[in-house]
Scaffold this motif. Structure first.
Motif, PDB file in Angstrom:
ATOM      1  N   UNK A  75       0.824  -1.211   0.000  1.00  0.00           N
ATOM      2  CA  UNK A  75       0.000   0.000   0.000  1.00  0.00           C
ATOM      3  C   UNK A  75       0.855   1.257   0.000  1.00  0.00           C
ATOM      4  N   UNK A  76       2.005   1.194   0.640  1.00  0.00           N
ATOM      5  CA  UNK A  76       2.838   2.388   0.810  1.00  0.00           C
ATOM      6  C   UNK A  76       3.951   2.508  -0.224  1.00  0.00           C
ATOM      7  N   UNK A  77       4.109   1.524  -1.111  1.00  0.00           N
ATOM      8  CA  UNK A  77       5.317   1.456  -1.943  1.00  0.00           C
ATOM      9  C   UNK A  77       5.200   2.130  -3.302  1.00  0.00           C
ATOM     10  N   UNK A  78       4.007   2.380  -3.765  1.00  0.00           N
ATOM     11  CA  UNK A  78       3.828   2.807  -5.147  1.00  0.00           C
ATOM     12  C   UNK A  78       3.994   4.308  -5.340  1.00  0.00           C
ATOM     13  N   UNK A  79       4.519   4.691  -6.519  1.00  0.00           N
ATOM     14  CA  UNK A  79       4.542   6.076  -7.025  1.00  0.00           C
ATOM     15  C   UNK A  79       5.328   7.064  -6.171  1.00  0.00           C
ATOM     16  N   UNK A  80       6.348   6.611  -5.483  1.00  0.00           N
ATOM     17  CA  UNK A  80       7.212   7.554  -4.784  1.00  0.00           C
ATOM     18  C   UNK A  80       7.995   8.406  -5.780  1.00  0.00           C
ATOM     19  N   UNK A  81       8.524   7.788  -6.804  1.00  0.00           N
ATOM     20  CA  UNK A  81       9.291   8.516  -7.820  1.00  0.00           C
ATOM     21  C   UNK A  81       8.355   8.878  -8.965  1.00  0.00           C
ATOM     22  N   UNK A  82       7.970  10.158  -9.033  1.00  0.00           N
ATOM     23  CA  UNK A  82       7.067  10.592 -10.103  1.00  0.00           C
ATOM     24  C   UNK A  82       7.771  10.574 -11.452  1.00  0.00           C
ATOM     25  N   UNK A  83       9.099  10.862 -11.447  1.00  0.00           N
ATOM     26  CA  UNK A  83       9.905  10.806 -12.664  1.00  0.00           C
ATOM     27  C   UNK A  83      11.373  10.743 -12.272  1.00  0.00           C
ATOM     28  N   UNK A  84      12.174   9.916 -12.973  1.00  0.00           N
ATOM     29  CA  UNK A  84      13.617   9.901 -12.711  1.00  0.00           C
ATOM     30  C   UNK A  84      14.359  11.061 -13.384  1.00  0.00           C
ATOM     31  N   UNK A  85      13.632  11.882 -14.121  1.00  0.00           N
ATOM     32  CA  UNK A  85      14.238  13.022 -14.827  1.00  0.00           C
ATOM     33  C   UNK A  85      14.842  14.010 -13.839  1.00  0.00           C
ATOM     34  N   UNK A 178      21.029  17.478  -8.894  1.00  0.00           N
ATOM     35  CA  UNK A 178      20.080  16.514  -9.445  1.00  0.00           C
ATOM     36  C   UNK A 178      19.407  15.633  -8.417  1.00  0.00           C
ATOM     37  N   UNK A 179      19.388  16.108  -7.184  1.00  0.00           N
ATOM     38  CA  UNK A 179      18.739  15.361  -6.096  1.00  0.00           C
ATOM     39  C   UNK A 179      17.373  15.968  -5.805  1.00  0.00           C
ATOM     40  N   UNK A 180      16.449  15.139  -5.414  1.00  0.00           N
ATOM     41  CA  UNK A 180      15.066  15.554  -5.185  1.00  0.00           C
ATOM     42  C   UNK A 180      14.588  15.053  -3.823  1.00  0.00           C
ATOM     43  N   UNK A 181      13.959  15.938  -3.058  1.00  0.00           N
ATOM     44  CA  UNK A 181      13.353  15.564  -1.778  1.00  0.00           C
ATOM     45  C   UNK A 181      11.900  15.195  -2.006  1.00  0.00           C
ATOM     46  N   UNK A 182      11.476  14.069  -1.421  1.00  0.00           N
ATOM     47  CA  UNK A 182      10.101  13.590  -1.570  1.00  0.00           C
ATOM     48  C   UNK A 182       9.478  13.451  -0.181  1.00  0.00           C
ATOM     49  N   UNK A 199       2.893   7.788   6.108  1.00  0.00           N
ATOM     50  CA  UNK A 199       3.630   9.016   5.847  1.00  0.00           C
ATOM     51  C   UNK A 199       5.110   8.660   5.741  1.00  0.00           C
ATOM     52  N   UNK A 200       5.886   9.536   5.084  1.00  0.00           N
ATOM     53  CA  UNK A 200       7.294   9.238   4.922  1.00  0.00           C
ATOM     54  C   UNK A 200       8.004  10.289   4.103  1.00  0.00           C
ATOM     55  N   UNK A 223      18.087   6.786  -8.797  1.00  0.00           N
ATOM     56  CA  UNK A 223      18.016   5.855  -7.677  1.00  0.00           C
ATOM     57  C   UNK A 223      17.475   6.595  -6.464  1.00  0.00           C
ATOM     58  N   UNK A 224      16.656   5.931  -5.664  1.00  0.00           N
ATOM     59  CA  UNK A 224      15.984   6.582  -4.533  1.00  0.00           C
ATOM     60  C   UNK A 224      16.116   5.751  -3.271  1.00  0.00           C
ATOM     61  N   UNK A 225      16.207   6.451  -2.148  1.00  0.00           N
ATOM     62  CA  UNK A 225      16.162   5.834  -0.826  1.00  0.00           C
ATOM     63  C   UNK A 225      15.051   6.524  -0.045  1.00  0.00           C
ATOM     64  N   UNK A 226      14.085   5.748   0.446  1.00  0.00           N
ATOM     65  CA  UNK A 226      12.873   6.309   1.038  1.00  0.00           C
ATOM     66  C   UNK A 226      12.549   5.582   2.331  1.00  0.00           C
ATOM     67  N   UNK A 227      12.079   6.320   3.313  1.00  0.00           N
ATOM     68  CA  UNK A 227      11.588   5.738   4.569  1.00  0.00           C
ATOM     69  C   UNK A 227      10.094   6.051   4.691  1.00  0.00           C
ATOM     70  N   UNK A 228       9.318   5.051   5.079  1.00  0.00           N
ATOM     71  CA  UNK A 228       7.888   5.290   5.316  1.00  0.00           C
ATOM     72  C   UNK A 228       7.438   4.588   6.585  1.00  0.00           C
ATOM     73  N   UNK A 229       6.405   5.133   7.179  1.00  0.00           N
ATOM     74  CA  UNK A 229       5.794   4.594   8.397  1.00  0.00           C
ATOM     75  C   UNK A 229       4.337   4.293   8.092  1.00  0.00           C
TER      76      UNK A 229
END
Length: 354
Positions: A75-85, A178-182, A199-200, A223-229
Protein backbone atom coordinates in the motif's frame (compact mmCIF):
# COMPACT_ATOMS: atom_id res chain seq x y z
CA UNK A 1 20.37 -37.67 3.89
CA UNK A 2 16.69 -38.33 4.50
CA UNK A 3 17.45 -39.19 8.13
CA UNK A 4 19.23 -35.87 8.68
CA UNK A 5 16.32 -33.93 7.10
CA UNK A 6 13.83 -35.68 9.39
CA UNK A 7 16.08 -35.04 12.38
CA UNK A 8 16.31 -31.32 11.47
CA UNK A 9 12.51 -31.10 11.11
CA UNK A 10 11.99 -32.74 14.50
CA UNK A 11 14.42 -30.31 16.09
CA UNK A 12 12.56 -27.32 14.64
CA UNK A 13 9.22 -28.70 15.82
CA UNK A 14 10.62 -29.32 19.29
CA UNK A 15 12.10 -25.80 19.38
CA UNK A 16 8.70 -24.30 18.46
CA UNK A 17 6.95 -26.32 21.17
CA UNK A 18 9.52 -25.20 23.75
CA UNK A 19 9.01 -21.55 22.78
CA UNK A 20 5.22 -21.87 23.00
CA UNK A 21 5.51 -23.51 26.42
CA UNK A 22 7.89 -20.76 27.52
CA UNK A 23 5.35 -18.04 26.70
CA UNK A 24 2.53 -20.00 28.31
CA UNK A 25 4.52 -20.27 31.55
CA UNK A 26 5.39 -16.57 31.33
CA UNK A 27 1.74 -15.57 30.94
CA UNK A 28 0.58 -17.81 33.80
CA UNK A 29 3.37 -16.57 36.07
CA UNK A 30 2.50 -12.91 35.43
CA UNK A 31 -1.19 -13.55 36.03
CA UNK A 32 -0.43 -15.46 39.23
CA UNK A 33 1.82 -12.70 40.54
CA UNK A 34 -0.67 -9.88 40.09
CA UNK A 35 -3.82 -11.70 41.11
CA UNK A 36 -2.24 -13.21 44.21
CA UNK A 37 -1.60 -9.67 45.42
CA UNK A 38 -5.32 -8.95 45.08
CA UNK A 39 -6.93 -12.07 46.45
CA UNK A 40 -5.67 -15.03 48.45
CA UNK A 41 -8.82 -16.95 47.48
CA UNK A 42 -7.95 -17.01 43.81
CA UNK A 43 -7.53 -20.63 42.77
CA UNK A 44 -4.51 -21.80 40.81
CA UNK A 45 -6.85 -23.32 38.24
CA UNK A 46 -8.46 -19.97 37.43
CA UNK A 47 -5.07 -18.29 37.16
CA UNK A 48 -3.97 -20.93 34.68
CA UNK A 49 -7.17 -20.45 32.68
CA UNK A 50 -6.53 -16.70 32.42
CA UNK A 51 -3.06 -17.49 31.14
CA UNK A 52 -4.48 -19.89 28.57
CA UNK A 53 -7.06 -17.28 27.50
CA UNK A 54 -4.31 -14.73 26.84
CA UNK A 55 -2.24 -17.31 24.99
CA UNK A 56 -5.22 -18.03 22.70
CA UNK A 57 -5.63 -14.30 22.07
CA UNK A 58 -1.96 -14.05 21.07
CA UNK A 59 -2.29 -17.06 18.76
CA UNK A 60 -5.35 -15.55 17.09
CA UNK A 61 -3.81 -12.09 16.74
CA UNK A 62 -0.85 -13.47 14.80
CA UNK A 63 -3.01 -15.34 12.27
CA UNK A 64 -5.43 -12.44 11.96
CA UNK A 65 -3.22 -9.38 11.38
CA UNK A 66 -0.02 -10.52 9.65
CA UNK A 67 -1.60 -10.71 6.15
CA UNK A 68 -2.75 -7.08 6.57
CA UNK A 69 0.65 -5.76 7.65
CA UNK A 70 2.32 -7.62 4.78
CA UNK A 71 -0.15 -5.88 2.46
CA UNK A 72 0.50 -2.50 4.11
CA UNK A 73 4.03 -2.53 2.65
CA UNK A 74 2.55 -2.67 -0.86
CA UNK A 75 0.00 0.00 0.00
CA UNK A 76 2.84 2.39 0.81
CA UNK A 77 5.32 1.46 -1.94
CA UNK A 78 3.83 2.81 -5.15
CA UNK A 79 4.54 6.08 -7.03
CA UNK A 80 7.21 7.55 -4.78
CA UNK A 81 9.29 8.52 -7.82
CA UNK A 82 7.07 10.59 -10.10
CA UNK A 83 9.91 10.81 -12.66
CA UNK A 84 13.62 9.90 -12.71
CA UNK A 85 14.24 13.02 -14.83
CA UNK A 86 16.68 15.54 -13.32
CA UNK A 87 14.94 18.33 -11.40
CA UNK A 88 16.10 21.93 -11.38
CA UNK A 89 16.96 23.57 -8.08
CA UNK A 90 13.79 24.41 -6.09
CA UNK A 91 11.46 22.90 -8.70
CA UNK A 92 8.28 22.22 -6.72
CA UNK A 93 5.75 19.57 -7.61
CA UNK A 94 2.60 18.92 -5.53
CA UNK A 95 0.37 15.96 -6.25
CA UNK A 96 -2.80 14.30 -5.03
CA UNK A 97 -2.93 10.53 -5.39
CA UNK A 98 -5.53 7.82 -5.08
CA UNK A 99 -4.11 4.37 -4.27
CA UNK A 100 -6.00 1.14 -4.95
CA UNK A 101 -4.80 -2.13 -3.44
CA UNK A 102 -6.36 -5.36 -4.74
CA UNK A 103 -6.99 -7.76 -1.85
CA UNK A 104 -5.82 -11.28 -2.81
CA UNK A 105 -8.13 -14.23 -2.15
CA UNK A 106 -5.53 -16.45 -0.47
CA UNK A 107 -4.88 -13.91 2.32
CA UNK A 108 -8.51 -13.40 3.34
CA UNK A 109 -9.00 -16.34 5.68
CA UNK A 110 -7.32 -18.97 7.80
CA UNK A 111 -8.33 -22.31 9.29
CA UNK A 112 -8.69 -22.91 13.02
CA UNK A 113 -9.65 -25.99 15.00
CA UNK A 114 -10.27 -26.67 18.64
CA UNK A 115 -6.85 -28.25 19.06
CA UNK A 116 -5.30 -24.81 18.30
CA UNK A 117 -6.78 -23.38 21.51
CA UNK A 118 -6.14 -24.01 25.18
CA UNK A 119 -8.95 -21.94 26.71
CA UNK A 120 -11.48 -21.41 23.94
CA UNK A 121 -13.26 -23.75 21.63
CA UNK A 122 -15.49 -23.12 18.63
CA UNK A 123 -19.19 -23.09 19.45
CA UNK A 124 -20.96 -26.03 17.79
CA UNK A 125 -17.95 -26.86 15.59
CA UNK A 126 -14.59 -28.59 15.76
CA UNK A 127 -12.99 -26.49 13.01
CA UNK A 128 -13.84 -23.43 10.93
CA UNK A 129 -12.53 -21.00 8.33
CA UNK A 130 -12.41 -17.48 9.78
CA UNK A 131 -11.45 -14.14 8.20
CA UNK A 132 -8.11 -12.44 8.53
CA UNK A 133 -8.08 -8.65 8.79
CA UNK A 134 -8.27 -8.63 4.96
CA UNK A 135 -11.20 -11.05 4.90
CA UNK A 136 -14.98 -10.86 4.94
CA UNK A 137 -17.36 -10.12 7.83
CA UNK A 138 -18.19 -13.75 8.65
CA UNK A 139 -17.96 -14.51 12.36
CA UNK A 140 -17.88 -17.53 14.64
CA UNK A 141 -18.37 -17.74 18.41
CA UNK A 142 -15.57 -18.83 20.73
CA UNK A 143 -16.55 -20.06 24.17
CA UNK A 144 -14.66 -20.93 27.35
CA UNK A 145 -15.22 -21.29 31.08
CA UNK A 146 -13.60 -19.09 33.71
CA UNK A 147 -14.49 -19.51 37.38
CA UNK A 148 -17.73 -21.30 36.52
CA UNK A 149 -18.87 -18.48 34.20
CA UNK A 150 -18.99 -18.77 30.44
CA UNK A 151 -16.80 -16.46 28.36
CA UNK A 152 -18.31 -16.07 24.89
CA UNK A 153 -17.12 -13.80 22.11
CA UNK A 154 -17.34 -13.30 18.38
CA UNK A 155 -14.25 -13.70 16.24
CA UNK A 156 -13.15 -10.37 14.68
CA UNK A 157 -14.38 -9.37 11.25
CA UNK A 158 -12.25 -8.49 8.25
CA UNK A 159 -12.47 -5.31 6.20
CA UNK A 160 -14.76 -7.08 3.69
CA UNK A 161 -13.42 -5.06 0.73
CA UNK A 162 -12.22 -6.23 -2.67
CA UNK A 163 -10.20 -3.03 -3.11
CA UNK A 164 -8.62 -0.86 -0.41
CA UNK A 165 -8.56 2.81 -1.50
CA UNK A 166 -6.78 5.64 0.24
CA UNK A 167 -5.82 9.18 -0.86
CA UNK A 168 -2.60 10.97 0.04
CA UNK A 169 -0.67 14.17 -0.67
CA UNK A 170 2.90 14.17 -1.99
CA UNK A 171 5.43 16.98 -2.43
CA UNK A 172 8.61 16.80 -4.55
CA UNK A 173 11.29 19.53 -4.30
CA UNK A 174 14.40 19.83 -6.49
CA UNK A 175 17.69 20.16 -4.58
CA UNK A 176 21.32 20.51 -5.61
CA UNK A 177 23.15 18.12 -7.93
CA UNK A 178 20.08 16.51 -9.44
CA UNK A 179 18.74 15.36 -6.10
CA UNK A 180 15.07 15.55 -5.19
CA UNK A 181 13.35 15.56 -1.78
CA UNK A 182 10.10 13.59 -1.57
CA UNK A 183 7.54 13.78 1.25
CA UNK A 184 4.22 11.92 1.54
CA UNK A 185 1.36 12.17 4.02
CA UNK A 186 -2.11 10.68 4.33
CA UNK A 187 -4.68 11.29 7.02
CA UNK A 188 -6.17 8.24 8.71
CA UNK A 189 -8.23 6.45 6.11
CA UNK A 190 -11.32 4.73 7.46
CA UNK A 191 -11.63 1.09 6.46
CA UNK A 192 -14.49 -1.21 7.33
CA UNK A 193 -13.53 -2.33 10.86
CA UNK A 194 -10.22 -0.48 10.75
CA UNK A 195 -8.00 2.48 9.87
CA UNK A 196 -4.89 2.96 7.73
CA UNK A 197 -2.30 5.73 7.62
CA UNK A 198 1.05 6.24 5.89
CA UNK A 199 3.63 9.02 5.85
CA UNK A 200 7.29 9.24 4.92
CA UNK A 201 10.09 11.00 3.11
CA UNK A 202 13.09 10.23 0.90
CA UNK A 203 15.69 11.34 -1.62
CA UNK A 204 15.81 10.61 -5.35
CA UNK A 205 19.06 11.21 -7.27
CA UNK A 206 19.37 11.43 -11.05
CA UNK A 207 22.14 9.23 -12.52
CA UNK A 208 21.68 9.87 -16.25
CA UNK A 209 23.01 13.44 -15.82
CA UNK A 210 26.51 11.89 -15.82
CA UNK A 211 25.97 10.37 -19.28
CA UNK A 212 25.36 12.89 -22.08
CA UNK A 213 24.40 10.15 -24.54
CA UNK A 214 21.45 9.17 -22.32
CA UNK A 215 20.28 12.76 -21.92
CA UNK A 216 20.42 13.28 -25.70
CA UNK A 217 18.18 10.24 -26.17
CA UNK A 218 15.85 11.52 -23.44
CA UNK A 219 16.52 8.50 -21.28
CA UNK A 220 16.44 9.18 -17.54
CA UNK A 221 17.76 6.99 -14.72
CA UNK A 222 17.58 7.61 -10.98
CA UNK A 223 18.02 5.86 -7.68
CA UNK A 224 15.98 6.58 -4.53
CA UNK A 225 16.16 5.83 -0.83
CA UNK A 226 12.87 6.31 1.04
CA UNK A 227 11.59 5.74 4.57
CA UNK A 228 7.89 5.29 5.32
CA UNK A 229 5.79 4.59 8.40
CA UNK A 230 2.52 2.68 8.12
CA UNK A 231 -0.06 2.06 10.81
CA UNK A 232 -3.04 -0.22 10.31
CA UNK A 233 -5.60 -0.79 13.09
CA UNK A 234 -8.55 -3.16 13.38
CA UNK A 235 -11.34 -3.93 15.81
CA UNK A 236 -10.22 -7.05 17.66
CA UNK A 237 -11.43 -9.15 20.63
CA UNK A 238 -14.05 -7.68 22.96
CA UNK A 239 -13.79 -10.13 25.88
CA UNK A 240 -15.93 -9.84 29.03
CA UNK A 241 -15.00 -11.99 32.02
CA UNK A 242 -15.83 -12.19 35.73
CA UNK A 243 -12.90 -9.80 36.23
CA UNK A 244 -14.33 -7.27 33.76
CA UNK A 245 -13.60 -6.46 30.14
CA UNK A 246 -10.05 -7.34 29.07
CA UNK A 247 -9.61 -4.16 26.99
CA UNK A 248 -7.91 -5.66 23.94
CA UNK A 249 -10.53 -4.59 21.41
CA UNK A 250 -8.07 -2.83 19.08
CA UNK A 251 -5.11 -4.48 17.34
CA UNK A 252 -2.55 -2.42 15.41
CA UNK A 253 0.31 -3.26 13.11
CA UNK A 254 3.17 -0.73 13.00
CA UNK A 255 5.43 -1.00 9.97
CA UNK A 256 8.73 0.82 9.37
CA UNK A 257 9.91 0.42 5.78
CA UNK A 258 13.05 1.41 3.90
CA UNK A 259 12.54 1.50 0.12
CA UNK A 260 15.39 1.19 -2.35
CA UNK A 261 14.27 2.08 -5.86
CA UNK A 262 15.97 2.10 -9.28
CA UNK A 263 13.96 3.86 -11.99
CA UNK A 264 14.42 4.44 -15.73
CA UNK A 265 12.26 6.34 -18.19
CA UNK A 266 11.98 7.30 -21.84
CA UNK A 267 10.39 10.59 -22.94
CA UNK A 268 8.12 10.78 -25.98
CA UNK A 269 7.26 14.50 -26.28
CA UNK A 270 4.54 14.98 -23.62
CA UNK A 271 4.52 11.33 -22.53
CA UNK A 272 7.07 9.71 -20.22
CA UNK A 273 7.09 5.93 -19.68
CA UNK A 274 8.76 4.78 -16.45
CA UNK A 275 9.84 1.38 -15.13
CA UNK A 276 11.13 0.74 -11.61
CA UNK A 277 12.58 -2.02 -9.47
CA UNK A 278 11.84 -1.65 -5.76
CA UNK A 279 13.32 -3.51 -2.79
CA UNK A 280 11.72 -3.08 0.65
CA UNK A 281 13.11 -3.90 4.07
CA UNK A 282 10.29 -3.69 6.64
CA UNK A 283 10.14 -4.08 10.41
CA UNK A 284 6.78 -5.13 11.89
CA UNK A 285 5.51 -4.59 15.43
CA UNK A 286 2.08 -5.33 16.90
CA UNK A 287 0.22 -3.72 19.79
CA UNK A 288 -3.23 -3.99 21.36
CA UNK A 289 -5.06 -0.87 22.45
CA UNK A 290 -8.44 0.76 22.81
CA UNK A 291 -10.22 1.64 26.02
CA UNK A 292 -8.64 -0.21 28.93
CA UNK A 293 -10.86 -2.79 30.60
CA UNK A 294 -11.93 -3.06 34.23
CA UNK A 295 -9.35 -5.79 34.71
CA UNK A 296 -6.63 -3.11 34.59
CA UNK A 297 -7.53 -2.24 38.20
CA UNK A 298 -6.00 -5.55 39.24
CA UNK A 299 -3.70 -6.45 36.36
CA UNK A 300 -1.91 -4.37 33.62
CA UNK A 301 -3.22 -6.59 30.85
CA UNK A 302 -2.59 -4.32 27.84
CA UNK A 303 1.03 -3.80 28.86
CA UNK A 304 1.48 -7.54 29.41
CA UNK A 305 -0.05 -8.52 26.08
CA UNK A 306 2.01 -5.91 24.22
CA UNK A 307 5.17 -7.28 25.81
CA UNK A 308 4.23 -10.79 24.70
CA UNK A 309 3.31 -9.59 21.18
CA UNK A 310 6.97 -8.80 20.67
CA UNK A 311 7.46 -12.50 19.94
CA UNK A 312 5.68 -12.13 16.57
CA UNK A 313 7.58 -8.98 15.58
CA UNK A 314 9.54 -9.66 12.41
CA UNK A 315 11.52 -8.21 9.49
CA UNK A 316 10.63 -8.83 5.86
CA UNK A 317 12.27 -8.19 2.49
CA UNK A 318 10.04 -7.66 -0.57
CA UNK A 319 10.80 -7.06 -4.24
CA UNK A 320 8.37 -5.20 -6.48
CA UNK A 321 8.21 -4.11 -10.08
CA UNK A 322 6.43 -0.94 -11.18
CA UNK A 323 5.41 0.46 -14.55
CA UNK A 324 4.14 3.99 -14.92
CA UNK A 325 3.02 6.53 -17.53
CA UNK A 326 3.12 10.32 -17.04
CA UNK A 327 1.45 12.79 -19.41
CA UNK A 328 1.99 16.55 -19.38
CA UNK A 329 -0.69 19.20 -20.02
CA UNK A 330 0.92 22.61 -19.49
CA UNK A 331 1.91 22.60 -15.78
CA UNK A 332 -0.33 19.64 -14.95
CA UNK A 333 0.82 16.03 -15.08
CA UNK A 334 -1.46 13.00 -15.09
CA UNK A 335 0.17 9.80 -13.90
CA UNK A 336 -0.85 6.18 -13.46
CA UNK A 337 1.35 3.50 -11.88
CA UNK A 338 0.94 -0.23 -11.43
CA UNK A 339 3.09 -2.09 -8.86
CA UNK A 340 3.25 -5.87 -8.78
CA UNK A 341 4.91 -8.67 -6.85
CA UNK A 342 3.26 -10.77 -4.16
CA UNK A 343 0.35 -8.29 -4.36
CA UNK A 344 -0.93 -5.84 -6.99
CA UNK A 345 -1.42 -2.11 -6.50
CA UNK A 346 -2.76 0.65 -8.78
CA UNK A 347 -2.01 4.33 -8.24
CA UNK A 348 -3.46 7.38 -10.03
CA UNK A 349 -2.16 10.90 -9.43
CA UNK A 350 -2.66 14.49 -10.54
CA UNK A 351 0.43 16.71 -10.22
CA UNK A 352 0.99 20.44 -10.49
CA UNK A 353 4.41 21.86 -11.36
CA UNK A 354 5.00 25.30 -9.78
Amino acid sequence: MKFHQEESLLRRMLHTQILMRKYQIQIIFICSLFFSLKSNAQSQSELEQIGYLLNDALFYSEQYIIPATDAAVYLSSSSWVSSPKKKKLWDLNMSLHGNMFFVPNNDRSFRVQNSDFQFFELENASSATVPTALGNDNQMYLIGDLGGEQVRLKTPEGINQEIVFYPYLQVNVGLLYGTELIARYSTKTKLKKGDYQVYGFGLNHNISQYFKSLEEKKINISTALIYSKEEITFDFLDIDTAYGNLGINKLSGLVDTFHFQLSASKEFERLEVITSLIANISSFEYVVGGKKGEIEEAFPLQQTVNTLLQRIAKDNVNFLGEISARYQIEKIFLQSSFAFGKFANLNIGVQYQF
